[in-house]
Design an enzyme around this catalytic site. Structure first.
Site, PDB file in Angstrom:
ATOM      1  N   GLU A   1     -22.594 -15.591 -15.615  1.00 41.94           N
ATOM      2  CA  GLU A   1     -21.132 -15.469 -15.765  1.00 41.94           C
ATOM      3  C   GLU A   1     -20.584 -16.532 -16.704  1.00 41.94           C
ATOM      4  OE1 GLU A   1     -18.323 -17.380 -13.511  1.00 41.94           O
ATOM      5  OE2 GLU A   1     -19.631 -17.789 -11.799  1.00 41.94           O
TER       6      GLU A   1
ATOM      7  N   ASP B   1     -14.141 -10.335  -6.600  1.00 40.31           N
ATOM      8  CA  ASP B   1     -15.604 -10.430  -6.444  1.00 40.31           C
ATOM      9  C   ASP B   1     -16.079  -9.604  -5.249  1.00 40.31           C
ATOM     10  OD1 ASP B   1     -15.396 -12.257  -8.472  1.00 40.31           O
ATOM     11  OD2 ASP B   1     -16.038 -13.988  -7.296  1.00 40.31           O
TER      12      ASP B   1
ATOM     13  N   ASP C   1      -4.999 -13.256  -0.431  1.00 36.05           N
ATOM     14  CA  ASP C   1      -5.680 -13.604  -1.667  1.00 36.05           C
ATOM     15  C   ASP C   1      -7.179 -13.385  -1.467  1.00 36.05           C
ATOM     16  OD1 ASP C   1      -6.823 -14.663  -3.924  1.00 36.05           O
ATOM     17  OD2 ASP C   1      -5.533 -16.435  -4.002  1.00 36.05           O
TER      18      ASP C   1
ATOM     19  N   LYS D   1      -9.247 -15.677 -17.818  1.00 39.98           N
ATOM     20  CA  LYS D   1     -10.221 -15.520 -16.722  1.00 39.98           C
ATOM     21  C   LYS D   1     -10.256 -14.021 -16.438  1.00 39.98           C
ATOM     22  CE  LYS D   1     -10.566 -16.802 -11.829  1.00 39.98           C
ATOM     23  NZ  LYS D   1     -10.049 -17.719 -10.790  1.00 39.98           N
TER      24      LYS D   1
ATOM     25  N   LYS E   1     -17.687 -20.150  -2.008  1.00 41.34           N
ATOM     26  CA  LYS E   1     -17.186 -21.505  -2.166  1.00 41.34           C
ATOM     27  C   LYS E   1     -16.565 -22.012  -0.874  1.00 41.34           C
ATOM     28  CE  LYS E   1     -16.038 -19.972  -5.988  1.00 41.34           C
ATOM     29  NZ  LYS E   1     -15.252 -19.546  -7.114  1.00 41.34           N
TER      30      LYS E   1
ATOM     31  N   SER F   1     -10.646 -12.294  -3.383  1.00 47.04           N
ATOM     32  CA  SER F   1     -11.209 -12.210  -4.727  1.00 47.04           C
ATOM     33  C   SER F   1     -11.695 -10.800  -5.051  1.00 47.04           C
ATOM     34  CB  SER F   1     -12.375 -13.184  -4.841  1.00 47.04           C
ATOM     35  OG  SER F   1     -12.996 -13.042  -6.094  1.00 47.04           O
TER      36      SER F   1
HETATM   37  N1  PSU Z   1     -18.643 -20.623  -8.968  1.00 44.98           N
HETATM   38  C1  PSU Z   1     -18.543 -21.871  -9.506  1.00 44.98           C
HETATM   39  N2  PSU Z   1     -17.468 -22.111 -10.307  1.00 44.98           N
HETATM   40  C2  PSU Z   1     -16.561 -21.126 -10.631  1.00 44.98           C
HETATM   41  C3  PSU Z   1     -16.691 -19.825 -10.069  1.00 44.98           C
HETATM   42  C4  PSU Z   1     -17.756 -19.638  -9.239  1.00 44.98           C
HETATM   43  O1  PSU Z   1     -19.385 -22.730  -9.261  1.00 44.98           O
HETATM   44  O2  PSU Z   1     -15.655 -21.387 -11.392  1.00 44.98           O
HETATM   45  C5  PSU Z   1     -15.722 -18.703 -10.445  1.00 44.98           C
HETATM   46  C6  PSU Z   1     -16.491 -17.377 -10.424  1.00 44.98           C
HETATM   47  O3  PSU Z   1     -16.417 -16.811 -11.716  1.00 44.98           O
HETATM   48  C7  PSU Z   1     -15.750 -16.517  -9.422  1.00 44.98           C
HETATM   49  C8  PSU Z   1     -14.358 -17.063  -9.539  1.00 44.98           C
HETATM   50  O4  PSU Z   1     -15.841 -15.157  -9.721  1.00 44.98           O
HETATM   51  O5  PSU Z   1     -14.585 -18.481  -9.623  1.00 44.98           O
HETATM   52  C9  PSU Z   1     -13.505 -16.643  -8.346  1.00 44.98           C
HETATM   53  O6  PSU Z   1     -12.164 -16.701  -8.683  1.00 44.98           O
HETATM   54  P1  PSU Z   1     -11.046 -15.996  -7.777  1.00 44.98           P
HETATM   55  O7  PSU Z   1     -11.099 -16.726  -6.459  1.00 44.98           O
HETATM   56  O8  PSU Z   1      -9.733 -16.213  -8.503  1.00 44.98           O
HETATM   57  O9  PSU Z   1     -11.411 -14.550  -7.667  1.00 44.98           O
HETATM   58 MN    MN Z   2      -7.846 -15.047  -5.865  1.00 44.16          MN
END
Ligand code: PSU
Ligand code: MN
Length: 308
Positions: free
Chosen positions: A26, A141, A137, A87, A158, A139
Site C-alpha cells: 500500500e 478497509d 467511523d 488518501k 491499529k 474504515s
Molecule cells: N498502517 C500503518 N500506517 C498507516 C495505515 C496502516 O502502519 O498509515 C493506513 C492504511 O492505509 C489504512 C488506513 O488503510 O491507514 C486506514 O485509514 P482509515 O482509518 O481512515 O480508513
Molecule cells: Mn475512518
C-alpha cells in the site's frame, strides 16, 4: 486480467503472465502514515524485503490521476515528497483520476486495484477498523476485506481502534482472522490484545492451503493474516494504553475525524512515545512484507515438468 484503467510495470506484467509470486504494497503508509524521510526509506525497504524473499513487489498508488501498480524509484521519491496527495479509498479513486492527483492508496484502495490486476497477496502494517472516537467511523478497509478475495498480511488492527468491535465486524462479514503462530489477535504495537483470532496457522504453506480451501467453497471474502510484531520491537499494551487514551482525547477535543483521524493518532502516539512507536511501526511493516512474500510463493502453482 487486464483493465484499461490501470498501468502495470513491465516487470509486474511479466510476473503475472508467468505466475511467479507477487506482493502488493500500500502507499497511504508512505503518503500519510509516516513522516519524511522514514516514509521513503520504508517504501524502499519493504520492496527489498519482498525481493529478498523471491517475490516481485507491487506498490500501488495514483500518479497524476493514473492508477499505477509498481513504481520506479524516482516515482517512489516523488510520491513520498508529494504535498497535495490524496488518501485514496474506494470513494476517492474517481476524484484522483479526474483531478489528475497523486494518491496514496489505503488498505481498501490497494486491495481494489491489486484485485483488478489479479494479485492475490498483499502486505500492510495495520488495517483500519471501527474507531473508538465514534462508532460510526468504520474504515472502508473492513468492507474491502468482506468483498475482495485476497490474502492480507497485517500486524492486527491499529491499537488506536475499538478492537473488539473491529473483530465483531469481521466476523459478521465472514472474514477469517488467521493468527500466524499465535492464538491471540495482535494489536499492532503490541503482540497481545486479550482477544482471539478465528484460527491459528503456523506456516506460509498452511496459510496458502487455508486460503484455497476458503475460496474453493466459493467464498469471496479476504483472508486476514495477523502477524505479531517481532518481540524485540514490541511495546506492551500496558505501556501503550495511556498514550492511546491521550491521543484519542486530543482528537475529540480538536474535532479531528474522517480521513484525518488515523494519521493524527499515529503521529501523536509517535510523539508521545518519543519515536519508539515509529520504530515499532517500521519493524512490523518489514516483518509483514517478509511473511507475505513467503505466502505468495506458496500460492503460485508449481510448473510440472514431465520427462519424455
Ligand atoms: N498502517 C500503518 N500506517 C498507516 C495505515 C496502516 O502502519 O498509515 C493506513 C492504511 O492505509 C489504512 C488506513 O488503510 O491507514 C486506514 O485509514 P482509515 O482509518 O481512515 O480508513
Ligand atoms: Mn475512518
Amino acid at each position: 486480467m487486464k483493465n484499461p484503467n490501470i498501468t502495470l510495470t513491465p516487470e509486474i506484467a511479466r510476473a503475472l503472465n508467468f505466475g511467479t509470486p507477487i506482493v502488493a504494497l500500500e502507499s497511504t503508509v508512505i503518503t500519510h502514515g509516516l513522516p519524511q524521510p522514514q516514509n521513503l526509506e520504508l517504501a524502499r525497504d519493504m520492496e527489498q524485503q519482498v525481493r529478498d524473499n523471491d517475490a516481485t513487489p507491487a506498490t500501488v498508488a495514483l500518479l497524476d490521476g493514473e492508477v499505477r501498480i509498481g513504481l520506479s524509484d524516482e516515482e517512489l521519491v516523488r510520491l513520498s515528497e508529494s504535498n497535495s496527495v490524496l488518501k485514496v479509498s474506494h470513494r476517492d479513486f474517481a476524484t484522483a483520476i479526474l483531478k489528475k492527483k497523486n494518491g496514496g492508496t489505503t488498505v481498501a484502495g490497494t486491495m481494489f486495484a491489486a484485485q483488478l490486476a489479479g494479485i492475490k497477496v498483499f502486505a500492510t502494517g495495520g488495517i483500519g477498523g471501527v474507531h473508538k472516537e465514534s462508532s460510526f467511523d468504520i474504515s472502508t478497509d473492513l468492507r474491502a476485506l468482506a468483498e475482495i478475495p485476497m490474502i492480507v498480511v497485517c500486524a492486527g488492527a491499529k491499537a488506536i481502534l475499538d478492537l473488539p468491535a473491529t473483530l465483531e465486524y469481521l466476523e459478521t462479514m465472514g472474514v477469517p482472522v488467521v493468527g500466524y503462530q499465535t492464538d491471540e489477535f495482535p494489536a499492532f504495537y503490541s503482540r497481545e490484545s486479550g482477544l482471539n483470532v478465528s484460527v491459528r496457522l503456523d506456516s506460509p504453506k498452511e496459510i496458502a492451503d487455508f486460503a484455497r480451501a476458503h475460496w474453493d467453497l466459493g467464498m469471496r471474502s479476504a483472508v486476514l493474516v495477523t502477524n505479531p510484531v517481532p518481540e524485540s520491537e514490541a511495546i506492551s499494551q500496558v505501556e501503550m494504553e495511556p498514550m492511546i487514551l491521550q491521543a484519542s482525547a486530543e482528537a475529540i477535543e480538536q474535532g479531528i475525524h474522517g480521513q484525518k483521524l488515523t494519521p493524527f493518532l499515529l503521529g501523536r502516539i509517535s510523539e508521545l512515545t518519543e519515536g519508539k512507536s515509529l520504530r515499532t511501526n517500521l519493524a512490523l511493516l518489514l516483518n509483514n512484507a517478509r511473511l507475505a512474500a513467503r505466502i505468495a510463493a506458496e500460492m503460485t502453482i508449481p510448473i510440472k515438468v514431465k520427462a519424455i
